[in-house]
Design a protein around this motif. Structure first.
Motif, PDB file in Angstrom:
ATOM      1  N   TYR A  72      39.789  38.117  31.096  1.00 43.62           N
ATOM      2  CA  TYR A  72      39.320  39.141  30.164  1.00 43.62           C
ATOM      3  C   TYR A  72      39.695  40.540  30.615  1.00 43.62           C
ATOM      4  N   ARG A  73      40.155  40.714  31.823  1.00 47.36           N
ATOM      5  CA  ARG A  73      40.348  42.047  32.380  1.00 47.36           C
ATOM      6  C   ARG A  73      41.826  42.324  32.664  1.00 47.36           C
ATOM      7  N   HIS A  74      42.695  41.521  32.097  1.00 40.68           N
ATOM      8  CA  HIS A  74      44.117  41.600  32.397  1.00 40.68           C
ATOM      9  C   HIS A  74      44.758  42.914  31.965  1.00 40.68           C
ATOM     10  N   GLY A  75      44.141  43.642  31.074  1.00 41.27           N
ATOM     11  CA  GLY A  75      44.725  44.903  30.619  1.00 41.27           C
ATOM     12  C   GLY A  75      43.931  46.130  30.996  1.00 41.27           C
ATOM     13  N   THR A  76      42.867  45.972  31.810  1.00 44.46           N
ATOM     14  CA  THR A  76      41.994  47.123  32.059  1.00 44.46           C
ATOM     15  C   THR A  76      41.873  47.544  33.509  1.00 44.46           C
ATOM     16  N   GLY A  77      42.046  46.668  34.454  1.00 41.40           N
ATOM     17  CA  GLY A  77      41.838  47.030  35.852  1.00 41.40           C
ATOM     18  C   GLY A  77      40.377  46.940  36.247  1.00 41.40           C
ATOM     19  N   ASP A  78      40.072  47.471  37.426  1.00 42.83           N
ATOM     20  CA  ASP A  78      38.730  47.380  38.008  1.00 42.83           C
ATOM     21  C   ASP A  78      37.967  48.670  37.745  1.00 42.83           C
ATOM     22  N   PHE A  79      36.838  48.568  37.103  1.00 39.85           N
ATOM     23  CA  PHE A  79      35.954  49.710  36.895  1.00 39.85           C
ATOM     24  C   PHE A  79      34.521  49.212  36.803  1.00 39.85           C
ATOM     25  N   ALA A  80      33.579  50.126  36.896  1.00 42.77           N
ATOM     26  CA  ALA A  80      32.172  49.761  37.071  1.00 42.77           C
ATOM     27  C   ALA A  80      31.626  48.823  35.994  1.00 42.77           C
ATOM     28  N   ALA A  81      32.033  48.981  34.764  1.00 46.98           N
ATOM     29  CA  ALA A  81      31.474  48.164  33.685  1.00 46.98           C
ATOM     30  C   ALA A  81      32.422  47.073  33.210  1.00 46.98           C
ATOM     31  N   ALA A  82      33.386  46.694  34.032  1.00 47.69           N
ATOM     32  CA  ALA A  82      34.391  45.706  33.615  1.00 47.69           C
ATOM     33  C   ALA A  82      33.769  44.377  33.203  1.00 47.69           C
ATOM     34  N   SER A  83      32.735  43.954  33.894  1.00 46.73           N
ATOM     35  CA  SER A  83      32.140  42.660  33.549  1.00 46.73           C
ATOM     36  C   SER A  83      31.503  42.686  32.161  1.00 46.73           C
ATOM     37  N   ALA A  84      31.154  43.866  31.651  1.00 46.94           N
ATOM     38  CA  ALA A  84      30.610  43.963  30.294  1.00 46.94           C
ATOM     39  C   ALA A  84      31.649  43.514  29.271  1.00 46.94           C
ATOM     40  N   LEU A  85      32.923  43.791  29.534  1.00 46.35           N
ATOM     41  CA  LEU A  85      33.984  43.315  28.635  1.00 46.35           C
ATOM     42  C   LEU A  85      34.008  41.795  28.609  1.00 46.35           C
ATOM     43  N   GLY A  86      33.896  41.196  29.776  1.00 42.43           N
ATOM     44  CA  GLY A  86      33.870  39.742  29.853  1.00 42.43           C
ATOM     45  C   GLY A  86      32.653  39.156  29.164  1.00 42.43           C
ATOM     46  N   PHE A  87      31.501  39.792  29.338  1.00 43.96           N
ATOM     47  CA  PHE A  87      30.283  39.301  28.700  1.00 43.96           C
ATOM     48  C   PHE A  87      30.425  39.357  27.184  1.00 43.96           C
ATOM     49  N   ASP A  88      30.952  40.456  26.672  1.00 45.60           N
ATOM     50  CA  ASP A  88      31.168  40.593  25.234  1.00 45.60           C
ATOM     51  C   ASP A  88      32.103  39.489  24.724  1.00 45.60           C
ATOM     52  N   LEU A  89      33.193  39.258  25.443  1.00 48.62           N
ATOM     53  CA  LEU A  89      34.143  38.225  25.043  1.00 48.62           C
ATOM     54  C   LEU A  89      33.501  36.840  25.091  1.00 48.62           C
ATOM     55  N   ALA A  90      32.701  36.572  26.117  1.00 47.47           N
ATOM     56  CA  ALA A  90      32.017  35.278  26.243  1.00 47.47           C
ATOM     57  C   ALA A  90      31.048  35.050  25.085  1.00 47.47           C
ATOM     58  N   VAL A  91      30.274  36.059  24.755  1.00 42.50           N
ATOM     59  CA  VAL A  91      29.313  35.935  23.649  1.00 42.50           C
ATOM     60  C   VAL A  91      30.044  35.667  22.335  1.00 42.50           C
ATOM     61  N   ARG A  92      31.125  36.410  22.092  1.00 42.57           N
ATOM     62  CA  ARG A  92      31.877  36.201  20.856  1.00 42.57           C
ATOM     63  C   ARG A  92      32.554  34.832  20.831  1.00 42.57           C
ATOM     64  N   ALA A  93      33.008  34.342  21.980  1.00 42.22           N
ATOM     65  CA  ALA A  93      33.626  33.016  22.031  1.00 42.22           C
ATOM     66  C   ALA A  93      32.612  31.936  21.676  1.00 42.22           C
ATOM     67  N   VAL A  94      31.405  32.039  22.220  1.00 38.55           N
ATOM     68  CA  VAL A  94      30.362  31.061  21.912  1.00 38.55           C
ATOM     69  C   VAL A  94      29.974  31.167  20.436  1.00 38.55           C
ATOM     70  N   HIS A  95      29.836  32.383  19.934  1.00 40.96           N
ATOM     71  CA  HIS A  95      29.452  32.590  18.530  1.00 40.96           C
ATOM     72  C   HIS A  95      30.501  31.999  17.577  1.00 40.96           C
TER      73      HIS A  95
END
Length: 128
Positions: free
Chosen positions: A66-89
């Motif tokens: 989920y982070r292949h285009g953004t790099g490392d930053f403080a809220a990076a895991s929020a992108l993954g969480f958003d993607l995970a929620v949408r994938a399940v939905h």
């Protein structure tokens, strides 16, 4: 610059198994593992090892990033969480996710696994 603590594959797999056990979820119940690989060679090697270890235990798990285009930053895991929620939905991985191993079948449970360059880690299971 902060020093990165030494992380081992065995420790990371044990951390994930403990986290999932705390939530009464087995590895073979996961449809998709999303990891935060982002081009950092040391962390990406550990992510690859974790994915390999999980797929050895449960070959049906697909893996994506989920982070292949953004790099490392403080809220990076929020992108993954958003993607995970949408994938399940949706029951499938949205277009901005990138599958790196396996075939994504119907998505009902996602394991989100995140490492930072400073050595912190998190594992979250998102389910319907």
């Amino acid at each position: 610059m902060q020093r990165r603590p030494a992380l081992s594959l065995g420790d990371e797999l044990a951390f994930i198994e403990r986290t999932m056990g705390d939530g009464n979820t087995r590895i073979d119940e996961i449809d998709l593992v999303l990891v935060g690989a982002n081009g950092d060679s040391a962390l990406d090697a550990l992510y690859a090892g974790v994915v390999g270890g999980l797929r050895t235990r449960a070959p049906g798990i697909a893996a994506g990033v989920y982070r292949h285009g953004t790099g490392d930053f403080a809220a990076a895991s929020a992108l993954g969480f958003d993607l995970a929620v949408r994938a399940v939905h949706r029951g499938s991985l949205p277009a901005e996710g990138h599958v790196v191993e396996g075939t994504v079948r119907k998505v009902e449970r996602v394991l989100l696994y995140h490492l930072t360059s400073t050595g912190y880690h998190s594992a979250i299971v998102v389910s319907a």
